[in-house]
Every structure is written in structure tokens, then in C-alpha cells.
Design a protein around this motif. Structure first.
Motif, short mmCIF file in Angstrom:
data_model
loop_
_atom_site.label_atom_id
_atom_site.label_comp_id
_atom_site.label_asym_id
_atom_site.label_seq_id
_atom_site.Cartn_x
_atom_site.Cartn_y
_atom_site.Cartn_z
N ILE A 205 1.23 -1.28 0.05
CA ILE A 205 -0.04 -0.12 0.17
C ILE A 205 1.06 1.20 -0.01
CG2 ILE A 205 -1.68 1.46 1.35
CD1 ILE A 205 -2.62 -1.41 0.14
N HIS A 206 0.54 1.95 -0.92
CA HIS A 206 1.23 2.99 -1.09
C HIS A 206 0.38 4.44 -0.77
CE1 HIS A 206 3.24 6.43 -3.89
NE2 HIS A 206 3.53 6.64 -2.86
N LEU A 207 0.78 5.13 0.39
CA LEU A 207 -0.12 6.41 0.82
C LEU A 207 0.54 7.85 0.46
CD1 LEU A 207 -0.99 5.19 4.40
CD2 LEU A 207 -2.30 4.95 2.47
N LEU A 208 -0.17 8.33 -0.02
CA LEU A 208 0.30 9.74 -0.54
C LEU A 208 -0.47 10.94 0.08
CD1 LEU A 208 2.66 11.41 -1.89
CD2 LEU A 208 1.30 11.23 -3.99
N LEU A 209 -0.02 11.70 1.11
CA LEU A 209 -0.96 13.02 1.55
C LEU A 209 -0.58 14.04 0.78
CD1 LEU A 209 -3.11 13.01 3.83
CD2 LEU A 209 -1.24 14.05 5.13
N LYS A 210 -1.77 14.73 0.34
CA LYS A 210 -1.27 16.10 -0.26
C LYS A 210 -2.21 17.21 0.34
CE LYS A 210 -2.62 14.09 -4.07
NZ LYS A 210 -3.03 13.90 -5.39
N ASN A 211 -1.53 18.43 0.26
CA ASN A 211 -2.58 19.56 0.70
C ASN A 211 -2.53 20.25 -0.83
OD1 ASN A 211 -0.04 21.29 -0.04
ND2 ASN A 211 0.10 21.74 2.25
N LYS A 212 -3.29 21.46 -0.66
CA LYS A 212 -3.45 22.12 -1.99
C LYS A 212 -2.39 22.29 -2.93
CE LYS A 212 -7.85 24.67 -0.84
NZ LYS A 212 -7.76 25.67 0.12
N LYS A 213 -1.04 22.43 -2.34
CA LYS A 213 -0.04 22.65 -3.33
C LYS A 213 1.02 21.49 -3.42
CE LYS A 213 0.05 27.58 -1.79
NZ LYS A 213 0.21 28.11 -0.29
N ASN A 214 1.30 20.93 -2.10
CA ASN A 214 2.44 19.96 -1.99
C ASN A 214 2.13 18.66 -1.55
OD1 ASN A 214 4.14 22.29 -2.60
ND2 ASN A 214 3.73 22.91 -0.35
N ASN A 215 2.93 17.73 -1.99
CA ASN A 215 2.95 16.43 -1.22
C ASN A 215 3.24 16.64 0.23
OD1 ASN A 215 2.28 15.38 -3.57
ND2 ASN A 215 4.32 14.49 -4.19
N VAL A 216 2.66 16.16 1.20
CA VAL A 216 2.87 16.37 2.40
C VAL A 216 3.67 15.12 3.21
CG1 VAL A 216 2.11 16.69 4.94
CG2 VAL A 216 1.14 17.80 3.07
N LEU A 217 3.36 13.82 2.92
CA LEU A 217 3.89 12.81 3.50
C LEU A 217 3.71 11.49 2.64
CD1 LEU A 217 2.26 12.32 7.04
CD2 LEU A 217 4.75 11.99 6.30
N TYR A 247 -7.00 17.77 3.26
CA TYR A 247 -5.64 17.25 2.73
C TYR A 247 -6.47 16.03 1.80
CZ TYR A 247 -2.77 19.16 6.13
OH TYR A 247 -2.26 20.03 7.18
N ASP A 248 -5.86 15.72 0.66
CA ASP A 248 -6.16 14.68 -0.29
C ASP A 248 -5.38 13.23 0.09
OD1 ASP A 248 -8.45 15.33 -1.65
OD2 ASP A 248 -7.41 16.17 -3.28
N LEU A 249 -5.74 12.34 0.50
CA LEU A 249 -5.15 11.11 0.75
C LEU A 249 -5.10 10.05 -0.30
CD1 LEU A 249 -3.06 9.41 2.52
CD2 LEU A 249 -5.29 8.36 3.49
N ASP A 250 -4.32 10.01 -1.14
CA ASP A 250 -4.36 8.94 -2.41
C ASP A 250 -4.00 7.67 -1.81
OD1 ASP A 250 -4.80 10.75 -4.28
OD2 ASP A 250 -2.59 10.87 -5.06
N ILE A 251 -4.60 6.54 -1.98
CA ILE A 251 -4.07 5.13 -1.32
C ILE A 251 -4.01 4.31 -2.74
CG2 ILE A 251 -5.09 3.30 0.01
CD1 ILE A 251 -6.71 5.46 1.54
N ASN A 252 -2.87 3.77 -2.94
CA ASN A 252 -2.57 3.03 -4.31
C ASN A 252 -2.23 1.53 -3.53
OD1 ASN A 252 -2.49 5.22 -6.20
ND2 ASN A 252 -0.80 6.04 -4.95
#
Ligand code: GCB
Length: 571
Positions: A205-217, A247-252
Motif C-alpha cells: 500500500i502506497h499512501l500519499l498525503l497532499k495539501n492544495k499545493k504540495n505532497n505532505v507525506l 488534505y487529499d490522501l491517495d491510497i494506491n
């Protein structure tokens, strides 16, 4: 239950538009096998209630039959194919190509079926029989009062396919469900993600947390079937009505380094707790200002109309509201998404209004309410805007109701331990469910249904009652309904009932009382807009005129008053 998304691995098409429709006046559709497709239909718009679409048939509550043909897009063969209904009121029975697919009881909540094995390569015929006739066995119960159509609630029993019907595809082995909860530690936000997956394979599982401008985590984990992950966001931007930071969390989901599924979920980091006589959002006291509302609009009835949702949010922002209750049933998923984005706090209510606790229906009613709670929490658990679950509106509480609500409360807590739970009530101190509710919600109409024409007398009774209630239960109180009907354009001096001036005076006087009490943590006016209801002597033109806006969203004098009060321009 994840709302369908469009990305490389997931697709959906919407079946909205004109469908074929037929009333089944003599209830012969089942015997005549209309499930295989039927003739003598006429066009109908979906989504929308059927009641106001035709010159006749407004009070015809069904059965009504819908049909629509569709084909499945190329490339979906390898995927699971699901048919999803946002809301059908009240009972839906579904056939595809003449084969039984399933049924669902209760409006206002989504349901879906895996239809992969029923699909034909070219044309598919979908048939739905909708029964909107009311009965005492249903929740909400009908055929109780003397109004017409006879209900035990005060809104028109609109029927039909009320929200979008979607056909969607998801990977066979992919993300099945996501549950997100958040907590706050100092300036940092903690995000807990519970994942359930289809299939047994060990996957990455690859988690990518983003705010409006950047990747956060960014984080990677190995897991199978279920997984719990924690993300800590340093110096997080918290979510609240003034700054609805998401925040947007992409779960791959990856297997052998190849991605098979992906889902993006918006996350608002916030906490909601009850402490003493306060409701705390992110550890700070918050007072709810807003409305009870209805999904109601001319012609489309209770159907999903995006422009009306936008308009209502814009009116609520203008007036200075920060919250509303989904009286008296869950609202559309799109309404909930926008609350997250626009910063509204929601008391999310199941469609349990006017429960009677008649012995012979008790078990079935409890079963239905438990089903609704489960469906609602499954649907809405990830919304930061949802700060409270409401298990009912104005139950006709009796001795039996305490046990009933205790069971429902326990079930709700078990499904979601992170939000306060309430029962919106009209019994006052006598309501036994108040003993275990986390917060007390009360509807009051002194100066309207009682103390008619005497607002000040009504306010004194209100003030005393609130003090007594707090003294007895020591819990924060929200006045979830208060108001007066005002016929738009009807004026009076001296003021009298049904005039715009009377509505202004009543709301102003109530708000003065509420503002004085530190344990009152919310004021929700009944109603945002005038709305349609059944015919009854107290409902001129089958309308409830307690809106501070008209049914077509024009302000009455009361709307301007609230704007001044809630925006702080008048004391
Ligand atoms: C209530 C009900 C609401 C009605 C309102 C009224 O207490 O909760 O559904 O519409 O009163 O206007 O009578």
C-alpha cells in the motif's frame, strides 16, 4: 461504502436522464411480468420525485415502475460491475434483463448490487418497481395522522428515484473500504487509516498525503486483507468552519510493483468532543448556528438538484450559519461532500421521524433503524463535517422507547465511537433517552403551537424549561427547532401570527434566551426554506411556511434579521 470514482482503475457512468415510467394503478405489474420490460410507458426525469412531474398523480404513492436500457462500456469485462442507487423512496425492487437483482427498504440511503453475472454484451434492460405507499410498519411510519397523504411526519411523502443511479467498475482485487479517523496533539495531526481489501494476497500500500499545493507525506506498507496505518502531520492545518482545510490522501494498491487500484479520499483533521456543558471542536467550544432543512424544491420534489444545493449553501453562508441538521433523513452524498469543502457542521439524522413504539411494529422498527444507522455510518463516517449522529426526530416516547434507543445508541457507538450521539426530542425532561444521549436536542414551539400570539410568555416557559433540563442532566443542549410560519409578504402592526413581523419577533426573542445560557451550544431554526407537506388544516396550500426563505429561496424579513444577528451586526 466508497463513492464511485474515476481514475485509471475505476470508472463510472451515470444513468440520469429520461427513463420510461408507468404507474401501476391496479397493482398488476408483478403478475404481468413487467420485470421483463413494459409498454405504455411515458418519459420521466431521473433523479427526481415522480409526484410533481405530471399533471395528475401527485398523491399517487405507487407502485410506479421505471425502466432504462444501457450498455456497459468496453474494457469493463475484467472488473466487478456494480449498480448503485443513491436513494429510492420507499421500497425498491430491481430486475436486470428479467432476472431478480434485489430489493431495498427505506429512502435517503444508498444501496448497490454486483451485477457482473447478469450483464449482456449489448443491450441491458433495467426495471425498478418503486412502492411509496405509506404504512405504520415503515420507518418513518405513515397512515397515523388525519392529514392527506396520511403520514406521521410533516413533509410531503415524495416517492421515486431521488438520487443518481450509477454503474461503476472496480478492480476484482482492490480497495474495498476505507475508514479514517483523526486526532490532534499540539500542532500535529494524527490520521488513522483503516483499510479493507478484496482478496487474500499480500500487497503493497502506497499512501500519499497532499495539501492544495504540495505532497505532505508518503508511506509504504505491506499488508493483506485489512490494514491500519497511522500518519502524523507536523504543523497540520486543522479543519473547522472558518478554515475548512482538507488534505487529499491517495491510497494506491500495488502487487509485484504494479499498481492495481487507487482511491483518493479527502481528509479534514479535527476532533469533536463533549465536555461538561460544552461542545468542543478541536478542543475549543463551538456554538452551532443554523437550520433544520429539507430536500425539497418545486417540480423535482425530493430529487437531487445540484444548483439548489449550491444556492442553499450560499444562503447559509450569507446569513452566517455554521451548521445544519439533515432533518429528517440523510441528505445526498454531494451535499455532504460540499459541507466538508465549505466548512459546515452537520447533525446527521437517520430517517426515523415520528416513531410510535406500537408493540406490534417495535421489532421491525428497531431492525430498520439499525439498518439505517449502519448504512448511514458506512456512507458518512469519513466526513469531517459530520459531528453528531441523530437517531430520531420527535419520537412519541414511552416506557418502551428507552430500551429501543439504548439498543440503537449502543449499536451506533459500536460502529463509530468518535462522535456524540443524540435523539432529537419533544418530550423535554420526560425523555428517558436523555439519560444516555451525549448531548440533548430539543424542539420547541412556545409562542406558536402553544402560547399562541404570546411570544414573551412562550420565551419565559422556554427559559425555565432549559434551566430545568440542564439541572437534571448536566449536559449541553441544542435547540434543534424553533420558529413560526410566515406567509411571504404578509405584514401586520401590531404583529400577529403568520406575519413576517411575528416570525422576526419570535426568532429574535428565542435567540436572546438561548444566548444567555452557557449550556446551550446550538440554535437551529426551523426551517431554512418553506417546504411542501401533506394537506392539513394547519398547512395552508400544503405548505409549511416556517422557512426564513421561500420555497424558491427568496429572503423573508427573518432572513435579514438572522444575517444581522449571526454576522454580529446587531445584538
Ligand atoms: C416539528 C417537527 C417538524 C415540523 C415542525 C412544524 O416539531 O420536527 O418536522 O415541520 O415541528 O413546523 O410543526
Amino acid at each position: 461504502m466508497l463513492y464511485p470514482q474515476r481514475n485509471k482503475y475505476r470508472q463510472f457512468i451515470e444513468l440520469s436522464g429520461f427513463w420510461d415510467f408507468r404507474f401501476d394503478i391496479n397493482n398488476k405489474g408483478l403478475d404481468e411480468n413487467w420485470k421483463n420490460g413494459f409498454n405504455n410507458s411515458r418519459p420521466i426525469a431521473v433523479p427526481a420525485s415522480w409526484n410533481d412531474q405530471f399533471a395528475e398523480g401527485r398523491d399517487n404513492l405507487g407502485p410506479g415502475w421505471y425502466q432504462k436500457s444501457f450498455s456497459v462500456p468496453c474494457g469493463w469485462e475484467e472488473h466487478r460491475i456494480i449498480l448503485r442507487f443513491g436513494s429510492v423512496n420507499y421500497l425498491a425492487e430491481i430486475w436486470l434483463n428479467g432476472e431478480w437483482i434485489g430489493k431495498h427498504e427505506g429512502g435517503h440511503l444508498p444501496f448497490e448490487f454486483d451485477i457482473g453475472s447478469f450483464i449482456k454484451p449489448h443491450k441491458n434492460i433495467l426495471v425498478i418497481r418503486v412502492e411509496g405507499n405509506l404504512s405504520k410498519a415503515q420507518v418513518p411510519p405513515g397512515k397515523v395522522r388525519l392529514n392527506y397523504p396520511s403520514t406521521n411526519f410533516d413533509f410531503f411523502p415524495f416517492c421515486g428515484i431521488h438520487r443518481p443511479v450509477l454503474l461503476y467498475s472496480v478492480p476484482n482485487y482492490g480497495i474495498d473500504d476505507i475508514t479514517v479517523t483523526t486526532s490532534i496533539e499540539g500542532n500535529n495531526g494524527c490520521i488513522f487509516v483503516n483499510l479493507s481489501l478484496n482478496g487474500e494476497k499480500e500487497v503493497e500500500i502506497h499512501l500519499l498525503l497532499k495539501n492544495k499545493k504540495n505532497n505532505v507525506l508518503e508511506k509504504r506498507f505491506i499488508t493483506n486483507r485489512t490494514g491500519r496505518f497511522e500518519l502524523t502531520v507536523n504543523n497540520a492545518l486543522f479543519w473547522d468552519p472558518t478554515q475548512p482545510n482538507l488534505y487529499d490522501l491517495d491510497i494506491n494498491l500495488l502487487y509485484n510493483e504494479k499498481t492495481y487500484d487507487s482511491y483518493t479520499i479527502p481528509i479534514g483533521i479535527r476532533t469533536i468532543t463533549v465536555e461538561g456543558d460544552k461542545l468542543l471542536l478541536n478542543g475549543k467550544p463551538i456554538v452551532l448556528k443554523g437550520f433544520g432543512r429539507h430536500e425539497d424544491f418545486p417540480i423535482t420534489g425530493r430529487g437531487y438538484v445540484p444548483a439548489v444545493i449550491i444556492k442553499d449553501y450560499s444562503l447559509m453562508k450569507w446569513i452566517g450559519a455554521n451548521s445544519f441538521r439533515t432533518s429528517h433523513y440523510p441528505y445526498s452524498e454531494q451535499m455532504m461532500d460540499l459541507a466538508d469543502r465549505l466548512g459546515f457542521l452537520i447533525i446527521d439524522e437517520i430517517p426515523a421521524v415520528g416513531l410510535t413504539f406500537e408493540k406490534r411494529y417495535l421489532d421491525h422498527h428497531l431492525e430498520l433503524c439499525q439498518q439505517y444507522v449502519k448504512e448511514l455510518i458506512t456512507r458518512d463516517k469519513n466526513h469531517p463535517s459530520v459531528i453528531m449522529w441523530s437517531l430520531a426526530n420527535e419520537p412519541h416516547s414511552s416506557l418502551k422507547s428507552k430500551e429501543f434507543f439504548q439498543a440503537l445508541y449502543d449499536k451506533t457507538k459500536e460502529l463509530d465511537g468518535t462522535r456524540p450521539i443524540t435523539v432529537v426530542n419533544m418530550m423535554g425532561v420526560k425523555e428517558r433517552a436523555f439519560e444516555f444521549c451525549d448531548i440533548l436536542c430539543l424542539n420547541r414551539y412556545y409562542g406558536w403551537y402553544t402560547e399562541q400570539g404570546r411570544i414573551q410568555e412562550g420565551c419565559e416557559i422556554l427559559s425555565n424549561e432549559l434551566d430545568k433540563l440542564y439541572k437534571k442532566y448536566q449536559k449541553p443542549i441544542i435547540l434543534t427547532e424553533f420558529g413560526a410560519d410566515a406567509i411571504p409578504g404578509w405584514h401586520a402592526q401590531p404583529i400577529e401570527m403568520f406575519s413576517e413581523e411575528y416570525q422576526v419577533e419570535l426568532l429574535k426573542s428565542y435567540i436572546e434566551v438561548l444566548n444567555e445560557k452557557q449550556f446551550v451550544v446550538g440554535q437551529h431554526i426551523w426551517n431554512l426554506c418553506d417546504f411542501k407537506t401533506s394537506q392539513e388544516v394547519i398547512r395552508m396550500g400544503s405548505m409549511n411556511y416556517k422557512g426564513v426563505f421561500t420555497r424558491d429561496r427568496r429572503p423573508k424579513m427573518a432572513a435579514h434579521l438572522l444575517h444581522r444577528l449571526w454576522k454580529g451586526e446587531e445584538k
